[in-house]
Structures are given as structure tokens and as C-alpha cells.
Design an enzyme around this catalytic site. Structure first.
Site, PDB file in Angstrom:
ATOM      1  N   SER A  84       7.975   4.730   8.744  1.00  0.00           N
ATOM      2  CA  SER A  84       7.184   4.894   6.680  1.00  0.00           C
ATOM      3  C   SER A  84       6.483   5.748   6.998  1.00  0.00           C
ATOM      4  CB  SER A  84       6.753   3.621   6.658  1.00  0.00           C
ATOM      5  OG  SER A  84       5.971   3.720   5.736  1.00  0.00           O
ATOM      6  N   TYR A 133       1.899  -4.100   9.666  1.00  0.00           N
ATOM      7  CA  TYR A 133       3.309  -3.357   9.003  1.00  0.00           C
ATOM      8  C   TYR A 133       3.182  -0.828   9.693  1.00  0.00           C
ATOM      9  CZ  TYR A 133       6.802  -0.579   6.378  1.00  0.00           C
ATOM     10  OH  TYR A 133       7.827   0.388   5.244  1.00  0.00           O
TER      11      TYR A 133
END
Length: 365
Positions: free
Chosen positions: A206, A219
Site C-alpha cells: 500500500s 496498517y
């Protein structure tokens, strides 16, 4: 149901019919990569729609994955779903896995329709946080297909939490268990088979690993770890096994919807160079490229009639660029400061060119 290629559809939308009072709604727009379709997508996205682009058929001849076996975790929805659908239409045999059997079955039926040879995918219900489920996933794949060519570690979760939250450490552990540990464990299980096939490992990372934010610490930290693991494994396992990761930005999936509202969606669209939010198919195309071998790339593009000028192309990276463009049919210009280097590359390129096109060699500083 997916639109048939070379078929026209008429859609009438009245202003009054738009769901102004609904936070999100889903719209399927075919032919939405340009022109009127693209404009419709932008308008609907601004109004809060979750616009689904399904132009799989437009790229069905871009690669040939016939005979390849691909396992994609988290492929019952979102990005993973797009990956297995695209690979299926390119001829691959795919494994669809996730925790919800109904979603797996739905995607499996759609994949079966997309497959040009009607290849039935393997369906495996599995929780990637459980060792027994991962072992079942790998053993089922090998039992069904006898090999594995591509492993895509796509399963992942994101939790919006800050260091002040009482459940921060619990959330942190859960995110790392899914986003990091499960992928590593599956790679361990897959290595004997990827060694045999000179396979490929691709992980969905990501942009959060590169652009820190104040709330998604678990995350972002997990994806930063994924990036490091990818680089380390690339060194350890290469050249026999290729290891790569993809770092998408915001991708329009069901998982993203709870975290953004229409105003935020509009801001994201305006902040991107292409003025649109990412689609799962965008990531799927990147996965397909990374999963491709040299022959796939060579046969997937036609640059006949194109002229390509690459500075610093008498050696190194530039040399590699002009050689690839030449193989794809382009007329190329080789440039460098040393005449001997330029002429050497010119001769090699002419041999590589399918049409034996002679490059233009230019000595220049």
C-alpha cells in the site's frame, strides 16, 4: 452478468432517479475507460457512487496465461476478485479463497464465465490466520493442479486506530497477523512448488507504507514490513523465484466505502493526476504484468510504426529499454557519448528487431 464484447447498450438516467439521499450506490459502467463513459464515471463518483469498471474483455489478448496456476488470497472480493477474474480471462487456472463461502461461490461462477476455455476455478474456504487453513489451501491447490506458478498474497485488513485507543495493541497484533505473518507462512508452504516452476510471488502492499498518517499506524506499519520482506526475499530467492509488491493508493472497493464519504471521494479524485479513483482492475493489471515472463511481454504489445528516442541508451538501463522497444517492433534511436558503444548496441538491436529495422545511432553529449 458481464457485457458481451462488441455489443452496444443504451442506458437512460434521469436526474430525479439519482439516489440523492443515499450515502453510496453501485453503478456498472461499460466502456468507461474513455470518452462519454469516462465522463459518466467521474460524475457518478462525485455523486457518491461506487463505480465498477469491468473492461476485462478489452485486455483479454494482452497476455497468455494458459497452463499457469495462480493462487490469490483474499480473492472473494475487492482487489483479489479483480485479479482472479483478469487472470482467468487470460487463460490461467485460478484458486479463489476467502472466509465467506457464499462470496467465493459467486466469484467462482463469474470466473468460470470469463474463462475462454471454461476452466473451473478451485474454491477453498480458508482463514489465513490459521495454520491448518493455510496448509489446506496449499495442499488443495497442488492436489487439484499439480503445481503452482504464481502466488499472490493479497489478503489484508485495515483498522483505523490511534495510539490512545485502549484496543490499539490488540488491533496492531491482528493487522500484523493477517497482513504480514499469513503471507510469510504461505510463502514458506509454496516455496517447493515455486522452485519447480520458477514461479513468482506478488504481494499487495500500500501507499500507506510510504505516506504515514495519524490513525492507521498498524496498517501502515504492516505494509512497510511487507515492503522490506519483499525486498529481502527478492534477494534471497532470486533469480529462480521473482518477488515483487504493488503499492496502490485508494482503490474503490467495498472495504473502502465505510472510511470515506462522497465529499472525501471527490477530494481524492481531484487530487490524483488522472482525476479518478483507483479501480481493482488497475491493480490486477499490475499483478498480471509482474506475473508475466519475457515471452509474455514480448508478445503483448505492438509498437510497429512508433519511433522511440532514449537518451543514454548505449549502455545500462537505456540499452535495455531500446532493446525491448525494438523487439516490440519500434524504430529506435540509440544515443550515447562513445561511438563504439553506440554502434555495438545498434548492431545488437537490428538482430533483435522482428522486422530487422536498423536503429539510428547518434553520438551526442
Amino acid at each position: 452478468m458481464y457485457p458481451k464484447p462488441n455489443t452496444h447498450y443504451r442506458v437512460t438516467i434521469s436526474y430525479e432517479s439519482l439516489p440523492h439521499n443515499k450515502k453510496f450506490f453501485v453503478v456498472l459502467v461499460t466502456g468507461s475507460n474513455s470518452g462519454i463513459g469516462e465522463a459518466i464515471v467521474k460524475l457518478l463518483a462525485i455523486l457518491g457512487a461506487q463505480v465498477v469498471i469491468t473492461d476485462y474483455f478489452e485486455v483479454r489478448n494482452s497476455r497468455d496465461f494458459t497452463g499457469k496456476v495462480v493462487l490469490v488470497t483474499g480473492s472473494n472480493s475487492g482487489i483479489g476478485e479483480a485479479i482472479v477474474k483478469l487472470l482467468a480471462i487470460l487463460g490461467a487456472q485460478v484458486v479463489i479463497t476467502g472466509r465467506k463461502e457464499t462470496e467465493i461461490r459467486k466469484v467462482s461462477q463469474e470466473v468460470l464465465r470469463l474463462s475462454p476455455k471454461g476452466l473451473k476455478p478451485l474454491e477453498v474456504v480458508a482463514d489465513v490466520t490459521k495454520t491448518k487453513d493455510l496448509e489446506k489451501l496449499m495442499s488443495s491447490t497442488i492436489k487439484r493442479f499439480g503445481k503452482l506458478d504464481v502466488l499472490v498474497n493479497n489478503a489484508g485488513i485495515g483498522v483505523m486506530t490511534t495510539i490512545r485507543d485502549k484496543d490499539f495493541i490488540t488491533n496492531f497484533d491482528n493487522v500484523f497477523k493477517i497482513n504480514v505473518r499469513s503471507g510469510l507462512q504461505l510463502i514458506q508452504l509454496a516455496l517447493p512448488y515455486l522452485d519447480q516452476s520458477n514461479g513468482t510471488i506478488i504481494t499487495t502492499s500500500s501507499i500507506a507504507s510510504l505516506r504515514p498518517g495519524k490513525s492507521p499506524i498498524p496498517y501502515g506499519a504492516s505494509k512497510t514490513t511487507v515492503d522490506y520482506i519483499t525486498k529481502a526475499l527478492a534477494v534471497e530467492l532470486g533469480p529462480r523465484i521473482r518477488v515483487n509488491a504493488i503499492n496502490p493508493g485508494y482503490i474503490l472497493t467495498d472495504e473502502l466505502v465505510p472510511f470515506i464519504n462522497p465529499d472525501r471521494l471527490s477530494q481524492l479524485i481531484e487530487s490524483t493526476p488522472l482525476h479518478r479513483i483507483g479501480q481493482p482492475l488497475d491493480v490486477a493489471k499490475g499483478v498480471v504484468f509482474l506475473a508475466s515472463n519475457y515471452e509474455d511481454v514480448k508478445n503483448s504489445r505492438n509498437f510497429t510504426g512508433k519511433v522511440v528516442l532514449v537518451t543514454g541508451s548505449s549502455s545500462g538501463i537505456g540499452e535495455g529499454i531500446v532493446k525491448l522497444f525494438s523487439i516490440l517492433g519500434a524504430n529506435v534511436v540509440v544515443n550515447g557519448r562513445k561511438d563504439a558503444d553506440v554502434q555495438k548496441v545498434v548492431q545488437e538491436i537490428q538482430q533483435l528487431s522482428p522486422y530487422k529495422l536498423k536503429p539510428l545511432g547518434v553520438v551526442a553529449d
